[in-house]
Design an enzyme around this catalytic site. Structure first.
Site, mmCIF file in Angstrom:
data_model
loop_
_atom_site.group_PDB
_atom_site.id
_atom_site.type_symbol
_atom_site.label_atom_id
_atom_site.label_comp_id
_atom_site.label_asym_id
_atom_site.label_seq_id
_atom_site.Cartn_x
_atom_site.Cartn_y
_atom_site.Cartn_z
ATOM 1 N N ASN A 270 0.816 -1.222 0.000
ATOM 2 C CA ASN A 270 0.000 0.000 0.000
ATOM 3 C C ASN A 270 0.854 1.279 0.000
ATOM 4 O OD1 ASN A 270 0.923 0.315 2.645
ATOM 5 N ND2 ASN A 270 -0.985 -0.405 3.582
ATOM 6 N N GLU B 241 -4.767 21.177 21.925
ATOM 7 C CA GLU B 241 -3.496 21.810 21.605
ATOM 8 C C GLU B 241 -3.674 23.330 21.604
ATOM 9 O OE1 GLU B 241 -0.086 21.798 18.102
ATOM 10 O OE2 GLU B 241 -2.216 21.771 17.561
ATOM 11 N N GLY C 12 5.988 5.376 3.674
ATOM 12 C CA GLY C 12 5.440 4.027 3.600
ATOM 13 C C GLY C 12 5.005 3.401 4.909
ATOM 14 N N ASP D 90 -6.463 18.925 17.643
ATOM 15 C CA ASP D 90 -5.474 19.769 16.991
ATOM 16 C C ASP D 90 -5.907 21.240 16.994
ATOM 17 O OD1 ASP D 90 -3.053 19.909 15.195
ATOM 18 O OD2 ASP D 90 -4.556 20.714 13.823
#
Length: 619
Positions: free
Chosen positions: A143, A360, A164, A331
């Site tokens: 993938n 955050e 990857g 976030d």
């Protein structure tokens, strides 16, 4: 006489004739979000977003009288329908949505499942391991590149490219993470970022219901959650409500112009979180902070839109139910519409009352962190359902303590004064604490590659109040290639050994240097000890003002007490324990958990320079 067989055939024919009326044409629906839902939630209202060519031309009905069709809303873009449904007491596994216009009819079957609600609560007894999926381990090379996605390269030698790493790589190394002593796993966002470049980090989401196929599938993410549950570990999801990637499928065909906050020209945020609580702040600058775009390729979502707000909230609850999420790292919390965030977490807590979330807020000053958390001490703070803050101010204080020469107001005094402001929080023990993460320079580089300071930092992290987190590689003294960094990729390097062709494997003892093994074993020992000591996992804090370069604090419950002594002076210092009599009076001795030696509290004690001592007290 009509036989039973004829009756049966006649009924079947009627059913087929009825269904044919709703299936004679190709479905106009190409997408429904959420893709399925649950029939046993406290929230009975469900917003379905139906998407397809000219879908607004259809009327909508339901085929089940036990479900109430509350409202159907059409928006500027005719390709959208927002359908509001009250599931009431319906416990079935599906219902049908019937669409009809002057020329066509169609039936869409919508599935309902039953959720077990197996969320575990995050607490200060936990120890969080943070891994960036693209950079941790590649468990499935098939993938690495997915045909049809905009970024079609996988280049490990390029800092901003895909490398990857994937979910399979993480699952294959859960033994390593658990063996470190971690009890929870936080991954940077795993939802798809189908952006042309720089998509590996995960913060430019292009579909809220799809795992990035370069990481794996939704089923792989759920499998990770299940694997963690089987180990009595927890999963923390990194959610990004404030912005999306500019290739998000809804941005490319927006339901309405105010799907994102619009400006005449590209207008970035001013990055000024203090405009939320500054009594002198301009309304113009506060709007710029909240509505400005985080980046040119990250449009700012309009969370004041009812449709979009509900869409986001339901997507977060969907992932909790689907994958068994135990907590949220949110976030850029201060860039969001705060009223929306309050409603969002209230919506989650209606299902999971003790669900942990940490926001955050990357700002100096304890107020800047505490202001956004629930029940904080700031009189004019808005209503909040955010459990805690990511504790940047304690992070800076730890750095100051390890880097600066101790004086009245510098060095370890920063630790003392920062913790002294914990009264601003209702639950400081739920703050997420850290030494580094995916956005800041590597801890070992910051402290000058000094193993003594490393051990002091780890000792502080694992004994202070809060929920400690460790960034992947920090346990192995991972450094920046250069300091300061010139590219975020320099602090997000691959974990050596996580790729099939790596010649060195640092997941194993033999693949690490002696110093790396020393650092890992030190962290591992404290992390596992931490689990067993209620003074750390459940206790309160008592500290004393720094003296002669030494800072002493205690973590305690009714039954247990741990004393921590941090000596940042350049020489040995004698400690007279009588100074701490208000807490030590019931104890005679102590055991140093780092070097396994005992000390007598009735006698003066000498502590060496640049060391931390962690001592369990006993009678």
């Amino acid at each position: 006489m009509i036989t039973e067989s004829l009756k049966t055939n006649f009924c079947i024919a009627l059913i087929l004739f009825y269904l044919a009326g709703f299936s004679q044409t190709k479905s106009p629906i190409t997408r429904v979000d959420p893709p399925f839902w649950w029939n046993n939630l406290n929230n009975k209202e469900l917003q379905l977003m139906l998407y397809g060519q000219n879908l607004s031309s259809y009327s909508v009905q339901l085929d089940n009288s036990k479900i109430k069709l509350s409202q159907v809303e059409r928006v500027e873009n005719p390709n959208y329908l927002f359908v509001y449904i009250n599931l009431q007491s319906f416990t079935g596994t599906s219902f049908r949505i019937l669409l009809n216009n002057k020329s066509n009819t169609y039936a869409y079957t919508y599935a309902l499942k039953t959720v077990k609600k197996e969320v575990d609560h995050i607490s200060q007894s936990d120890f969080i391991y943070l891994a960036m999926p693209d950079r941790f381990a590649n468990g499935d090379t098939s993938n690495d590149i997915i045909a049809g996605l905009l970024e079609d390269k996988c280049q490990r030698d390029t800092l901003h490219s895909r490398h990857g790493g994937d979910l399979e790589g993480i699952i294959k190394h859960l033994d390593y993470i658990q063996d470190l002593g971690a009890t929870a796993l936080w991954l940077n966002p795993t939802l798809i970022n189908n952006q042309p470049t720089y998509s590996y980090h995960g913060y430019a989401i292009t579909d809220h219901y799809q795992t990035d196929p370069r990481f794996g599938s939704n089923e792989d993410y759920k499998r990770l959650g299940t694997a963690l549950k089987e180990r009595n570990m927890k999963l923390i999801m990194d959610v990004v409500p404030n912005h999306i990637g500019d290739k998000h499928w809804m941005f490319l065909d927006m339901p309405q112009k105010d799907f994102v906050n619009q400006w005449p020209v590209y207008t970035p945020t001013n990055y000024r979180a203090n405009t939320h609580y500054d009594p002198y702040a301009s309304k113009t600058e506060k709007k710029l902070m909240v509505d400005g775009w985080f980046d040119k390729h990250m449009p700012d979502v309009n969370q004041r839109s009812k449709h979009i707000a509900t869409y986001l909230m339901q997507s977060y609850l969907w992932w909790i139910n689907y994958a068994g999420i135990d907590g949220f790292r949110i976030d850029t919390y201060s860039y969001n519409d705060i009223a929306f965030m309050n409603n969002c977490m209230a919506y989650i807590k209606k299902e999971y009352p003790h669900f942990w979330s940490t926001g955050e807020v990357w700002e100096r000053g304890v107020l800047s962190n505490a202001y956004f958390t629930q029940n904080n001490a700031y009189a004019k703070a808005p209503k909040s359902n955010l459990s805690s803050a990511i504790d940047f101010n304690l992070y800076w204080a730890i750095n100051d303590a390890l880097l600066d020469t101790p004086t009245w107001d510098k060095g370890i005094a920063k630790l003392y004064h920062t913790l002294g402001q914990d009264g601003m929080y209702a639950q400081p023990h739920l703050n997420m604490t850290f030494l580094d993460n995916h956005d800041v320079n590597r801890f070992y580089s910051v402290i000058g590659n000094n193993i003594k300071k490393y051990k002091m930092g780890i000792g502080l992290l694992l004994t202070m109040r809060g929920v400690p987190s460790i960034y992947y590689g920090t346990e192995l003294l991972t450094k920046n290639p250069q300091l300061p960094r010139t590219n975020d990729g320099e602090i997000r390097m691959d974990f050596t050994g996580g790729w099939p062709k790596d010649s060195i494997n640092k997941f194993t003892k033999t693949g690490r240097t002696n110093e790396e093994n020393e650092a890992l074993e030190y962290l591992k020992k404290l992390a596992h000890w931490r689990k067993t000591n209620e003074a750390i996992t459940q206790g309160k804090t008592l500290h004393f003002a720094p003296a002669e370069g030494v800072y002493v604090y205690f973590r305690y419950t009714e039954n247990k007490c741990v004393m921590v002594m941090l000596n940042r002076s350049d020489k040995s210092q004698k400690i007279d324990f009588s100074r701490f009599n208000e807490i030590t009076r019931n104890f005679n001795k102590g055991h140093n958990v780092i070097n396994n030696t005992d000390i007598d509290l009735m006698l003066p004690h000498t502590t060496s320079p640049d060391t931390i001592e962690i001592v369990e007290l006993y009678k």
